[in-house]
Design a protein around this motif. Structure first.
Motif, short mmCIF file in Angstrom:
data_model
loop_
_atom_site.label_atom_id
_atom_site.label_comp_id
_atom_site.label_asym_id
_atom_site.label_seq_id
_atom_site.Cartn_x
_atom_site.Cartn_y
_atom_site.Cartn_z
N SER A 107 0.85 -1.19 0.00
CA SER A 107 0.00 0.00 0.00
C SER A 107 0.90 1.25 0.00
CB SER A 107 -0.91 -0.02 1.22
OG SER A 107 -0.13 0.01 2.38
N PRO A 108 0.32 2.40 -0.41
CA PRO A 108 1.11 3.63 -0.53
C PRO A 108 1.78 4.07 0.76
CG PRO A 108 -1.06 3.89 -1.54
CD PRO A 108 -1.06 2.57 -0.86
N GLU A 109 1.32 3.56 1.91
CA GLU A 109 1.97 3.91 3.18
C GLU A 109 3.43 3.46 3.20
OE1 GLU A 109 -1.10 2.57 3.06
OE2 GLU A 109 -2.19 4.36 3.73
N PHE A 110 3.77 2.49 2.34
CA PHE A 110 5.15 2.00 2.27
C PHE A 110 5.95 2.71 1.17
CE2 PHE A 110 2.81 -1.34 4.42
CZ PHE A 110 3.63 -1.56 5.52
N GLY A 111 5.37 3.74 0.62
CA GLY A 111 6.10 4.54 -0.37
C GLY A 111 5.54 4.40 -1.77
N ARG A 112 5.99 5.31 -2.60
CA ARG A 112 5.63 5.29 -4.02
C ARG A 112 6.91 5.32 -4.83
NH1 ARG A 112 0.12 7.02 -4.98
NH2 ARG A 112 -0.79 7.71 -3.02
N ASP A 113 6.80 4.88 -6.08
CA ASP A 113 7.98 4.75 -6.94
C ASP A 113 8.17 6.01 -7.80
OD1 ASP A 113 10.02 4.07 -8.60
OD2 ASP A 113 8.91 2.56 -9.72
N PHE A 114 9.01 6.94 -7.27
CA PHE A 114 9.44 8.07 -8.10
C PHE A 114 10.88 7.84 -8.57
CE2 PHE A 114 6.34 9.76 -5.06
CZ PHE A 114 5.40 10.27 -5.94
N GLN A 115 11.34 6.63 -8.42
CA GLN A 115 12.71 6.23 -8.75
C GLN A 115 12.76 5.75 -10.20
OE1 GLN A 115 13.14 2.32 -7.29
NE2 GLN A 115 15.33 2.41 -6.87
N SER A 116 12.12 4.60 -10.48
CA SER A 116 12.15 4.07 -11.85
C SER A 116 11.33 4.95 -12.79
CB SER A 116 11.63 2.63 -11.90
OG SER A 116 10.25 2.57 -11.64
N THR A 117 10.22 5.51 -12.27
CA THR A 117 9.39 6.36 -13.14
C THR A 117 10.20 7.57 -13.59
OG1 THR A 117 8.52 7.32 -11.12
CG2 THR A 117 7.15 5.68 -12.21
N TYR A 118 10.97 8.15 -12.66
CA TYR A 118 11.78 9.32 -13.00
C TYR A 118 12.93 8.94 -13.93
CZ TYR A 118 15.33 12.87 -12.75
OH TYR A 118 16.28 13.77 -13.10
N PHE A 119 13.72 7.94 -13.52
CA PHE A 119 14.98 7.70 -14.22
C PHE A 119 14.76 7.10 -15.62
CE2 PHE A 119 19.09 5.79 -15.15
CZ PHE A 119 19.90 6.90 -14.95
N THR A 120 13.84 6.17 -15.73
CA THR A 120 13.58 5.61 -17.07
C THR A 120 12.97 6.68 -17.97
OG1 THR A 120 13.41 3.33 -16.30
CG2 THR A 120 12.30 3.83 -18.36
N HIS A 121 12.14 7.54 -17.40
CA HIS A 121 11.59 8.66 -18.20
C HIS A 121 12.73 9.55 -18.70
CE1 HIS A 121 8.93 11.85 -19.52
NE2 HIS A 121 9.79 12.67 -18.98
N TRP A 122 13.70 9.84 -17.81
CA TRP A 122 14.82 10.68 -18.25
C TRP A 122 15.61 10.00 -19.38
CZ3 TRP A 122 20.24 9.80 -17.81
CH2 TRP A 122 21.01 10.86 -18.35
N LEU A 123 15.90 8.71 -19.23
CA LEU A 123 16.62 8.00 -20.29
C LEU A 123 15.87 8.12 -21.61
CD1 LEU A 123 17.78 4.71 -18.51
CD2 LEU A 123 19.26 6.50 -19.43
N ASN A 124 14.57 7.85 -21.56
CA ASN A 124 13.76 7.95 -22.78
C ASN A 124 13.82 9.36 -23.36
OD1 ASN A 124 11.03 5.75 -21.68
ND2 ASN A 124 13.09 5.28 -22.39
N SER A 125 13.81 10.37 -22.48
CA SER A 125 13.73 11.76 -22.96
C SER A 125 15.01 12.20 -23.67
CB SER A 125 13.43 12.71 -21.80
OG SER A 125 14.59 12.93 -21.02
N VAL A 126 16.14 11.54 -23.38
CA VAL A 126 17.37 11.89 -24.08
C VAL A 126 17.64 10.94 -25.25
CG1 VAL A 126 18.45 13.14 -22.17
CG2 VAL A 126 18.86 10.67 -22.40
N GLY A 127 16.68 10.04 -25.51
CA GLY A 127 16.79 9.19 -26.71
C GLY A 127 17.19 7.76 -26.43
#
Ligand SMILES: Cc1cc2nc3c(=O)[nH]c(=O)nc-3n(C[C@H](O)[C@H](O)[C@H](O)COP(=O)(O)O)c2cc1C
Length: 163
Positions: A107-127
């Motif tokens: 459940s969200p009380e144990f945290g949310r994933d701004f790790q893979s969502t952020y970093f993979t998005h950045w990789l995609n954004s630079v090609g």
């Protein structure tokens, strides 16, 4: 195959300060030598292997620093009325994402994933669009950690064989 290892804690990164940021926004060639050297080292790679633990729901600050120093308008991305276009070509990556508490099934009380969502998005954004992800979550809490670890290692070995 030549392996270039960048340890973000052992090899201090150049700062991304206001002057460097202003030069980047102008698309200027007047960048600090050290940030240019880091950029050149980064873009020289054909294949990236990132080992990224979750820190406070996101990525460790040194990873964000790498992103901020390496991202260069006109070199890693362009921006138009249609949005961002990544400029890196022909590169592949594997990102290993680990966490000590967070698990996608918790459940969200144990945290949310701004790790893979952020970093993979950045990789995609630079090609870098060809990104394999290996996840090893809830290392401290998961009752299936031994199996999860075996699975992650097997997947890493399989990806290694495909290089
Ligand atoms: C500063 C710091 C912040 C952390 N924040 C989180 C977090 O928000 N969520 C989480 O699940 N784990 C968190 N962890 C645990 C790490 O994600 C975990 O230790 C790592 O994924 C496993 O790598 P290790 O074996 O090198 O420690 C944190 C660890 C440190 C040191």
């Amino acid at each position: 195959m030549k392996v270039d290892t960048l340890d973000l804690f052992e090899d201090p990164l150049p700062p991304c300060d206001m002057e460097a940021g202003a030069a980047k926004n102008r698309g200027s060639a007047n960048r600090g030598m050290s940030s240019r050297a880091l950029f050149d080292r980064f873009v020289a790679a054909d294949y990236y292997l990132f080992n990224i633990p979750m820190w406070n729901f996101g990525v460790p600050y040194v990873v964000k620093q790498l992103v901020d120093v390496v991202s260069q308008p006109g070199l890693t991305f362009s921006l138009s009325s249609k949005g961002y276009t990544g400029l890196l070509r022909g590169k592949r990556a594997c990102a290993i994402y680990t966490s000590g508490v967070f698990h996608p099934d918790s459940s969200p009380e144990f945290g949310r994933d701004f790790q893979s969502t952020y970093f993979t998005h950045w990789l995609n954004s630079v090609g870098v669009k060809d990104v394999e992800e290996i996840r090893l979550n809830a290392a401290d809490r998961s009752g299936t950690f031994a199996d999860d670890l075996n699975h992650a290692c097997a997947r890493a070995a399989e990806l290694g064989r495909r290089l």
